[in-house]
Design an enzyme around this catalytic site. Structure first.
Site, mmCIF file in Angstrom:
data_model
loop_
_atom_site.group_PDB
_atom_site.id
_atom_site.type_symbol
_atom_site.label_atom_id
_atom_site.label_comp_id
_atom_site.label_asym_id
_atom_site.label_seq_id
_atom_site.Cartn_x
_atom_site.Cartn_y
_atom_site.Cartn_z
ATOM 1 N N VAL A 505 0.862 -1.169 0.000
ATOM 2 C CA VAL A 505 0.000 0.000 0.000
ATOM 3 C C VAL A 505 0.905 1.227 0.000
ATOM 4 O O VAL A 505 1.858 1.283 0.775
ATOM 5 C CB VAL A 505 -0.897 0.035 1.261
ATOM 6 C CG1 VAL A 505 -1.825 1.233 1.209
ATOM 7 C CG2 VAL A 505 -1.676 -1.251 1.375
ATOM 8 N N GLY A 507 1.132 5.719 -1.075
ATOM 9 C CA GLY A 507 0.372 6.952 -1.167
ATOM 10 C C GLY A 507 -0.530 6.951 -2.389
ATOM 11 O O GLY A 507 -1.600 7.550 -2.407
ATOM 12 N N GLY A 509 -1.967 4.268 -3.785
ATOM 13 C CA GLY A 509 -3.070 3.319 -3.697
ATOM 14 C C GLY A 509 -2.537 1.946 -3.349
ATOM 15 O O GLY A 509 -1.452 1.822 -2.771
ATOM 16 N N LYS A 510 -3.289 0.918 -3.735
ATOM 17 C CA LYS A 510 -2.858 -0.438 -3.380
ATOM 18 C C LYS A 510 -2.168 -1.138 -4.557
ATOM 19 O O LYS A 510 -2.456 -0.854 -5.708
ATOM 20 C CB LYS A 510 -4.066 -1.259 -2.956
ATOM 21 C CG LYS A 510 -4.572 -0.866 -1.582
ATOM 22 C CD LYS A 510 -5.796 -1.671 -1.187
ATOM 23 C CE LYS A 510 -6.250 -1.214 0.196
ATOM 24 N NZ LYS A 510 -7.616 -1.666 0.505
ATOM 25 N N ASP A 621 12.999 10.079 -6.004
ATOM 26 C CA ASP A 621 12.570 9.316 -4.838
ATOM 27 C C ASP A 621 13.397 8.040 -4.717
ATOM 28 O O ASP A 621 12.863 6.934 -4.615
ATOM 29 C CB ASP A 621 11.074 9.003 -4.933
ATOM 30 C CG ASP A 621 10.475 8.657 -3.573
ATOM 31 O OD1 ASP A 621 11.175 8.856 -2.547
ATOM 32 O OD2 ASP A 621 9.332 8.193 -3.536
#
Ligand SMILES: *[C@@H]1O[C@H](CO)[C@@H](O)[C@H](O)[C@H]1NC(C)=O
Ligand SMILES: *[C@@H]1O[C@H](CO)[C@@H](O)[C@H](O)[C@H]1NC(C)=O
Ligand SMILES: *[C@@H]1O[C@H](CO)[C@@H](O)[C@H](O)[C@H]1NC(C)=O
Ligand SMILES: *[C@@H]1O[C@H](CO)[C@@H](O)[C@H](O)[C@H]1NC(C)=O
Ligand SMILES: *[C@@H]1O[C@H](CO)[C@@H](O)[C@H](O)[C@H]1NC(C)=O
Ligand SMILES: *[C@@H]1O[C@H](CO)[C@@H](O)[C@H](O)[C@H]1NC(C)=O
Ligand SMILES: *[C@@H]1O[C@H](CO)[C@@H](O)[C@H](O)[C@H]1NC(C)=O
Ligand SMILES: *[C@@H]1O[C@H](CO)[C@@H](O)[C@H](O)[C@H]1NC(C)=O
Ligand SMILES: *[C@@H]1O[C@H](CO)[C@@H](O)[C@H](O)[C@H]1NC(C)=O
Length: 833
Positions: A505, A507, A509-510, A621
């Site tokens: 999970v 930020g 979604g899944k 990131d």
């Protein structure tokens, strides 16, 4: 009986003449972009889709192109120009070298139009690992073929010819030859013209043939030359034909030891010449050539006195650009005092005239006792120091291991890797699908194969409608590699987005594990429509990823935007995140060597992002949770939702709102909101620390000064005591030299200011060097001279007495037994941004 003797004599004669000829050890002839072999003057150019050719290119970015035979028929070697291989991303051909030493490398180019590609507009670079052969190369405007010939001393086991499109164009090539030549062809020394002296060091000098002239004779083509060279006539170069006349000889040439050989130039060069005409007003015979101004040239004069009736009659001077080359040259004195001896002499012109003209003259000697005379049989002009640009290398998959990496670019792919990957992934998928493994350990952003081909090859969308979406590629080309997948297919694949299938999970979604109809596994990331990381990041990821193909980047298989869904489908990464293998789970520790290999793999992926395209791509990131491992624990960088294309050429950074993950964030970016690729380098430095310390980058449960790994780690590194805080499970297996270099690399990555940090390419190099230090042991003194290495202190030569474990296989077996952990899923939930 007589017949037998004759036949035997014939055989002996044939053997005799054959063995006298030079047989090249390496003899690669490639007909690029063609499906079939082509025979040109008895030489077979093999199709470049055949097994004997190693072509390494990102999928769909290598295009086989053809044109009609009619349009090329008027040229020599027409059949070679009928097809071309076009590249829209850096790609390479590699050739395994049987012999070390001088080779001819010939490149054939002919520009034609193919679909949307206009090869006349192509602009590109061609380089080996050591020398740039062509830079900013464009075809001349007269749309005729161009053949470039180079003479390279190749001492590597592999010659890698990399084609790099420049600007937003493509690169191409019609045919390639790589052929060994005798070592004696280029001696180490030559006479310097100005200032007069001796030039040493030709042995290693790469050369480009500018002109090769059969003076006074006919054009000689590859089939009639001893080394498949082409010799042009001198007709268009001679300036004052009135003072010269051609001479030819049918007689035998006296090849002598110390003189030239048939390989230096064929008989037909030495048997023809231009001779100064005996007249009342004798002047120089002069030939003029267009060259690059202010460059160095090796100039070879071929002489053979086929004109005189006795020795010491033919005495003359030669000049290059008005500099005296030979003075009162008496050919009959050079070798043995006999006539008709083929002979050559080399000169180096260190800087050609700025006008770009190079003249060669033969004139009468100043001696009073001989008649004015002069002769020239052949001439070769070769450019030295071909290009100053920096090399770019796309290594073939198998060549990446165990070589001292001086890699400036490394895009992996290629036919072999793809085939192997497909085979592996088919096997893995079959197995995993049958077994129905209990909860594989997983992650928020998974995957597992080489996608584009597995897509086409395994056709998992066979029942759905496959629509190709042409997304814009960062280097401006189209790629058909991203596919829109119908929602119903995904519904089925995820068992209606069954919560049991959730593997992460974030930020966004899944993330679900899913099995497609062909039982291949994929990871399906379903965007949460309320997510603040909404549609823009969805787009970014599709656009960036669909253009990116790299062994160390997670591939996007497809997406779905029906019913305002935002779903991305990735290759499935069997072994989850790097983070999960470092701490917080019950997985067995990775060996030091494996960790290094993972670091190197991810560095490669990032380096490709930064440099593989016209505009660099900044990941933004970089963290251990975004480095995923496939079933072989090979690292791939994932999650490009935050990625940005880098600054335009005239800017040095991108101004942007700060995004990224706490603990990995570049302080300079944080303070000044200026994003450069060095921000990724900083974050990667934190990952390196995490890899060796095996602890979270932010751990609020620890004492205050230990909370932030980057701050804490760098403190110990600066004290030279990094060894105090490293993962105890592997500390015994790290050689001190390797640890020191690794620590230095971390320190450089974490430098306060971006400008002080190394590029990702440097980081990659340093990590490969760490691996070398780890594997090769302490005797690396021979590498010290390389400029990449600094700060290796000779006073610390403690040799680790510990055995280094190199049992990768056993590790792999261990890892296949691992199971998911509860701790892990907790971790995953804190992962969200
Ligand atoms: C290129 O090759 C294809 C397939 O062999 C053929 O159909 C086509 O006519 C060729 N194009 C040209 C311009 O020759
Ligand atoms: C190629 O072009 C680039 C930019 O146009 C320039 O910086 C570079 O110096 C050129 N290289 C050569 C070898 O001309
Ligand atoms: C790059 O692409 C743009 C737009 O497609 C075009 O105008 C420009 O001429 C191209 N540049 C080169 C060097 O081809
Ligand atoms: C090629 O270069 C190596 C040194 O790198 C040298 O030892 C060798 O003699 C050279 N070979 C030729 C044919 O010049
Ligand atoms: C080249 O060789 C062929 C046969 O091998 C011969 O017919 C032709 O005349 C030769 N050309 C020259 C220029 O010697
Ligand atoms: C060249 O001319 C001179 C006089 O001009 C003459 O003595 C000499 O024999 C000639 N040489 C040849 C080779 O014809
Ligand atoms: C060589 O000399 C000639 C005649 O003096 C002159 O025209 C020419 O420019 C000179 N060439 C060079 C390269 O200096
Ligand atoms: C030939 O050229 C050289 C160099 O330009 C010059 O010094 C010499 O005088 C010329 N000889 C004649 C006969 O013109
Ligand atoms: C070629 O380049 C090398 C290194 O850049 C330099 O040392 C050498 O002097 C150059 N050679 C010539 C002939 O210019």
């Amino acid at each position: 009986m007589d017949k037998l003797v004759l036949a035997l004599l014939g055989i002996i004669y044939i053997l005799g003449t054959c063995s006298a000829e030079f047989t090249p050890a390496d003899n690669y002839l490639v007909n690029c972009g063609s499906m079939v072999d082509a025979t040109v003057s008895g030489r077979v150019f093999v199709a470049d889709n055949s097994q004997s050719v190693v072509l390494t290119s990102p999928q769909t970015q290598s295009i086989a192109a053809n044109t009609s035979l009619d349009s090329v028929l008027s040229f020599d070697n027409a059949v070679l120009y009928q097809t071309a291989r076009i590249f829209t991303a850096p790609s390479s051909y590699s050739f395994k070298m049987k012999s070390s030493g001088r080779h001819f490398v010939r490149l054939y180019f002919f520009p034609f139009r193919y679909q949307s590609y206009d090869l006349a507009k192509a602009k590109f670079k061609v380089s080996t690992e050591d020398v740039v052969l062509l830079d900013n190369f464009t075809m001349p405007s007269n749309s005729s073929p161009v053949v470039r010939e180079y003479s390279l001393n190749i001492t590597r086991e592999m010659l890698i010819l990399t084609f790099v499109p420049e600007g937003n164009t493509s690169s191409f090539v019609n045919a390639i030859e790589v052929i060994s030549v005798p070592d004696y062809l280029i001696a180490n020394s030559a006479q310097l013209l100005h200032p007069i002296g001796q030039y040493l060091g030709l042995e290693t000098q790469p050369l480009q043939t500018f002109y090769r002239i059969n003076v006074g004779g006919p054009k000689i083509t590859a089939e009639n030359d001893t080394l498949t060279r082409t010799w042009l006539t001198d007709q268009s170069f001679i300036q004052n034909p009135a003072v010269a006349h051609p001479v030819t000889s049918q007689g035998n040439l006296n090849y002598q030891k110390g003189g030239a050989t048939r390989e230096d130039a064929p008989d037909s060069v030495y048997n023809t010449a231009m001779r100064l005409t005996n007249g009342s007003s004798v002047s120089n015979m002069t030939w003029r050539f267009n060259v690059d101004g202010r460059s160095s040239y090796l100039i070879r004069f071929h002489f053979c006195d086929i004109a005189s009736t006795s020795s010491h009659l033919l005495i003359f001077n030669s000049y290059v650009d008005n500099w005296s080359a030979s003075n009162n040259l008496d050919l009959s004195e050079q070798v043995l005092g006999v006539l008709a001896v083929p002979w050559y002499v080399d000169f180096v012109l260190q800087s050609s005239d700025p006008s770009g003209k190079l003249t060669v003259s033969i004139g009468p000697s100043g001696l009073g006792n001989v008649a004015p005379d002069g002769i020239l049989n052949g001439l070769e002009i070769m450019k030295m120091n071909i290009s100053t640009g920096s090399v770019y290398v796309v290594k073939p998959p198998s060549a990446s291991k165990r070589q001292l990496p001086i890699i400036l670019g490394s895009v992996l792919g290629g036919i072999c890797a793809v085939i192997i990957a497909i085979v592996l992934c088919v096997i893995v998928r079959r197995k995993t699908a049958k077994k129905k493994k209990p909860q594989t350990p997983l992650t928020s952003r998974p995957s597992s194969s080489w996608t584009p081909l597995s897509l086409n090859g395994l056709s998992f969308l066979s029942t759905g409608t496959r629509t190709t979406s042409r997304t814009s590629h960062t280097s401006g080309t189209n790629s058909d590699t991203s596919y829109r997948i119908p929602f119903v297919v995904l519904l089925e694949a995820t068992n209606h987005f069954d919560e049991q299938m959730v593997i992460g999970v974030g930020g966004f979604g899944k993330v679900y594990r899913a099995v497609l109809q062909d039982s291949s596994k994929v990871a399906v990331k379903r965007g949460n429509q309320k997510s603040h990381q909404g549609i823009r990041e969805f787009r970014t990821e599709i656009e960036l990823l669909s253009g990116l193909r790299h062994r160390h980047l997670v591939s996007l298989i497809g997406y779905c935007d029906e019913h305002s869904e935002m779903i991305l489908v990735y290759e499935y990464m069997e072994k989850g995140t790097l983070k999960s293998h470092l701490y917080g789970s019950d997985q067995p520790p990775l060996s030091w060597k494996k960790r290094l290999e993972i670091c190197i793999g991810s560095a490669r992926g990032l380096h490709y992002l930064h440099t593989g395209f016209a505009k660099s791509i900044i990941h933004r990131d970089v963290k251990s949770a975004n480095i995923l491992l496939d079933e072989n624990l090979m690292a791939k960088v994932s999650d490009f939702g935050l990625s940005k294309t880098g600054p335009e050429l005239d800017q040095t950074h991108v101004s942007t709102a700060v995004k990224g993950s706490f603990g990995y964030l570049d302080p300079e970016y944080f303070r000044r909101q200026k994003l450069t690729d060095k921000s990724d380098v900083y974050s990667f430095g934190v990952v390196l620390l995490e890899v060796i310390c095996a602890r979270p980058v932010i751990d609020p449960t620890l004492p205050r000064d230990m909370i932030n790994l980057a701050e804490w780690g760098i403190k110990w590194q600066k004290r030279g005591e990094l060894d105090q805080i490293i993962d105890k499970r592997i500390s015994g297996t790290i050689r001190p030299e390797a640890l020191r270099k690794f620590g230095e690399t971390i320190e450089k990555c974490l430098a306060e200011y971006g400008v002080e940090r190394p590029t990702m390419g440097d980081v990659l190099w340093n990590l490969e060097f760490v691996l070398q230090l780890q594997e090769a042991g302490p005797d690396m003194s021979h590498i010290n001279s390389m400029n990449h290495i600094s700060g290796l202190h000779p006073n610390t030569q403690r040799i680790s007495t510990l055995e280094i474990s190199t049992t990768d296989e056993s590790l792999l077996v261990d890892y296949s037994q691992m199971s998911a952990s509860n701790a892990f899923s907790q971790l995953m939930n804190t992962e969200g941004r």
